[in-house]
Design an enzyme around this catalytic site. Structure first.
Site, short mmCIF file in Angstrom:
data_model
loop_
_atom_site.label_atom_id
_atom_site.label_comp_id
_atom_site.label_asym_id
_atom_site.label_seq_id
_atom_site.Cartn_x
_atom_site.Cartn_y
_atom_site.Cartn_z
N ASN A 95 43.51 35.40 51.87
CA ASN A 95 43.39 34.78 50.54
C ASN A 95 42.49 35.57 49.60
O ASN A 95 42.69 35.52 48.38
CB ASN A 95 42.83 33.35 50.71
CG ASN A 95 42.32 32.78 49.41
OD1 ASN A 95 43.09 32.34 48.57
ND2 ASN A 95 41.00 32.81 49.22
N TYR A 162 46.91 44.76 39.71
CA TYR A 162 46.90 43.53 40.53
C TYR A 162 48.32 43.09 40.84
O TYR A 162 48.65 42.77 41.98
CB TYR A 162 46.15 42.46 39.74
CG TYR A 162 46.21 41.05 40.28
CD1 TYR A 162 45.49 40.67 41.41
CD2 TYR A 162 46.95 40.06 39.61
CE1 TYR A 162 45.51 39.36 41.87
CE2 TYR A 162 46.98 38.76 40.08
CZ TYR A 162 46.26 38.41 41.20
OH TYR A 162 46.30 37.11 41.65
N ALA A 165 49.86 45.35 43.36
CA ALA A 165 49.34 45.10 44.71
C ALA A 165 49.94 43.83 45.31
O ALA A 165 50.37 43.81 46.48
CB ALA A 165 47.81 44.99 44.65
N LYS A 166 49.99 42.77 44.52
CA LYS A 166 50.52 41.50 45.05
C LYS A 166 52.03 41.60 45.28
O LYS A 166 52.56 40.95 46.20
CB LYS A 166 50.21 40.35 44.08
CG LYS A 166 48.73 39.99 43.98
CD LYS A 166 48.21 39.29 45.23
CE LYS A 166 46.88 38.58 44.96
NZ LYS A 166 46.31 37.94 46.16
N ILE A 195 46.15 28.21 38.79
CA ILE A 195 45.39 27.19 39.51
C ILE A 195 43.96 27.19 38.97
O ILE A 195 43.35 28.27 38.84
CB ILE A 195 45.35 27.49 41.03
CG1 ILE A 195 46.77 27.76 41.58
CG2 ILE A 195 44.65 26.37 41.79
CD1 ILE A 195 47.73 26.61 41.54
N1 NAP Z 1 43.56 30.86 40.56
C1 NAP Z 1 44.76 31.27 40.21
O1 NAP Z 1 45.28 30.85 39.17
C2 NAP Z 1 45.54 32.20 41.09
C3 NAP Z 1 46.86 32.47 40.73
C4 NAP Z 1 47.63 33.31 41.51
C5 NAP Z 1 47.07 33.88 42.65
N2 NAP Z 1 45.78 33.62 42.99
C6 NAP Z 1 45.28 34.27 44.20
O2 NAP Z 1 44.69 33.29 45.03
C7 NAP Z 1 43.61 33.85 45.78
C8 NAP Z 1 42.35 33.03 45.57
O3 NAP Z 1 42.06 33.01 44.18
P1 NAP Z 1 41.00 32.02 43.54
O4 NAP Z 1 41.48 31.70 42.19
O5 NAP Z 1 40.64 30.94 44.49
O6 NAP Z 1 39.80 33.06 43.36
P2 NAP Z 1 38.21 32.96 43.56
O7 NAP Z 1 37.75 31.59 43.23
O8 NAP Z 1 37.62 34.08 42.81
O9 NAP Z 1 38.10 33.26 45.09
C9 NAP Z 1 38.58 34.51 45.57
C10 NAP Z 1 37.81 34.96 46.76
O10 NAP Z 1 38.18 36.32 47.01
C11 NAP Z 1 37.05 37.03 47.42
N3 NAP Z 1 36.95 38.32 46.73
C12 NAP Z 1 37.03 38.55 45.42
N4 NAP Z 1 36.81 39.86 45.17
C13 NAP Z 1 36.59 40.43 46.38
C14 NAP Z 1 36.32 41.76 46.80
N5 NAP Z 1 36.21 42.77 45.93
N6 NAP Z 1 36.17 41.99 48.12
C15 NAP Z 1 36.27 40.96 49.03
N7 NAP Z 1 36.51 39.71 48.67
C16 NAP Z 1 36.68 39.45 47.37
C17 NAP Z 1 35.82 36.24 47.02
O11 NAP Z 1 35.08 36.09 48.19
P3 NAP Z 1 33.46 36.28 48.24
O12 NAP Z 1 32.96 36.47 46.85
O13 NAP Z 1 33.00 35.04 48.88
O14 NAP Z 1 33.31 37.48 49.11
C18 NAP Z 1 36.33 34.91 46.53
O15 NAP Z 1 35.78 33.83 47.26
C19 NAP Z 1 43.48 35.31 45.30
O16 NAP Z 1 44.15 36.16 46.20
C20 NAP Z 1 44.18 35.30 43.95
O17 NAP Z 1 44.71 36.56 43.63
C21 NAP Z 1 45.00 32.79 42.23
#
Ligand code: NAP
Length: 258
Positions: A95, A162, A165-166, A195
C-alpha cells in the site's frame, strides 16, 4: 489438511499479514479490517513513533493482533528483518505509495521519475520477491497491490511518473498472478479513486484544488472513505477467494475520467 484449510472461510484467524504504509490513510484502514477478521497484522512505516502510535491506537480498539515494524523497506536489510519478525506472511498488502505534487511530463525531472518508480513499483516488486518463497512453500498466499484509478483513466493534475509507476504495477501484478497461480498464491490490484486521506489533504494543498470540485467529478457525489477500500480487502484475501486472481478492481464511485 493444513491450518489454512481447517479454519472457517470467512475468518483470517491464524494468518499473518503485512501492510506497508499501514500507519495512516488507506493502509491503516486495511490493517484495521484485517485485524477485525482475526489476522495478525504487521503495520509497517518508516518512523518508529508513527508506527508505535498507530499500533497503540489499534490495541486501544481491542485489536491486539497488531504488531509494528519501522524501517525503510527499500533496504534489503529492513525487508529481511521484517520477514524474520513475521516468520512468514500469508498476506502481503503493498500500500505504501503516493506522489508529492502534480507534475506533467515536461516538468518531470529524471530524479522525480526514478523516485516515483522506486516507491510505487520497485518496492512492491522487491517485497513480492522476498515474501513469495514462503508462500509458495506453504502452498497458499495472497498479494494485494494498491494502485490508482489514474492507471486506467488519465487525470490532469496528476503526476506523470506516478501514473507510469502505478500502471506498471497493474502489468506486474497480472504477470505475477499467472506465474504463481498453480502455487495457491493470488495477486490482485485494487485501484482506489479519490479517497479522503492525509495524502489527499497534501494533494489539495499542492495542487490548489478544492475537495468540492473533486467530489463534483465523482458520480457518487463525494470522495471515498479509507474504510471503503480497507473493508474490501478481507474478502479479497479470504480462504474462499482462490479463483480471484490477476484482477484489477476499480473502487472509485463510478468515476471514469476527470
Ligand atoms: N488517497 C487517494 O485518493 C488515493 C487514490 C489512489 C491511490 N492511492 C494510493 O493508495 C495508497 C495509500 O494512499 P493514502 O492516500 O492512504 O496515502 P498516505 O495517507 O500518504 O499514506 C501512504 C503511506 O505510504 C508511505 N509512504 C509514502 N511515501 C513513502 C516513501 N517515500 N517511502 C516509503 N513509504 C512511503 C507512508 O508511510 P510512512 O510515512 O509511515 O513511512 C504513508 O503512510 C498509495 O499507494 C496511494 O498511491 C490513494
Amino acid at each position: 489438511m493444513t491450518a489454512v484449510d481447517s479454519a472457517p472461510a470467512h475468518s483470517l484467524t491464524g494468518l499473518t499479514a503485512v501492510v506497508t504504509g499501514g500507519r495512516q490513510g488507506i493502509g491503516a484502514a486495511i490493517a484495521r479490517a484485517l485485524l477485525r477478521h482475526g489476522a495478525r497484522v504487521f503495520v509497517c512505516g518508516r518512523s518508529c513513533e508513527g508506527v508505535a502510535a498507530a499500533v497503540d491506537a489499534l490495541h486501544h480498539e481491542g485489536l491486539t493482533g497488531a504488531r509494528g515494524f519501522a524501517g525503510d523497506l527499500s533496504e534489503a536489510g529492513a525487508r529481511h528483518e521484517l520477514l524474520r519478525d513475521c516468520g512468514r506472511a500469508d498476506i502481503l498488502v503493498n500500500n505504501a505509495g503516493g506522489f508529492l505534487e502534480p507534475t506533467r511530463t515536461l516538468d518531470t525531472t529524471r530524479a522525480e521519475w526514478e523516485e516515483q518508480l522506486r516507491l510505487n513499483l520497485t518496492l512492491p516488486f522487491l517485497l513480492c520477491r522476498d515474501f513469495l518463497p514462503p508462500m509458495i512453500d506453504n502452498g497458499w498466499g495472497r498479494i494485494v497491490n494498491i494502485g490508482t484509478v489514474a492507471a486506467t483513466a488519465p487525470q490532469l493534475g496528476n503526476s506523470a511518473a506516478y501514473v507510469a509507476a502505478k500502471s506498471g504495477l497493474v502489468g506486474f501484478t497480472r504477470q505475477l498472478a499467472a506465474e504463481v497461480a498453480h502455487h495457491g498464491v493470488t495477486a490482485n490490484v485494487l485501484n482506489p479513486g479519490t479517497i479522503r486521506t492525509e495524502h489527499l489533504a497534501d494533494y489539495l494543498e499542492s495542487s490548489g484544488q478544492r475537495e468540492e470540485d473533486l467530489a463534483a467529478r465523482i458520480p457518487v457525489g463525494r470522495l471515498g472513505r479509507a474504510a471503503e477500500i480497507g473493508d474490501l480487502v478481507p474478502a479479497l484475501v479470504s480462504r474462499s477467494a482462490g479463483f480471484l486472481t490477476g484482477a484489477v478492481i476499480d473502487v472509485n464511485g463510478a468515476a471514469v475520467s476527470s
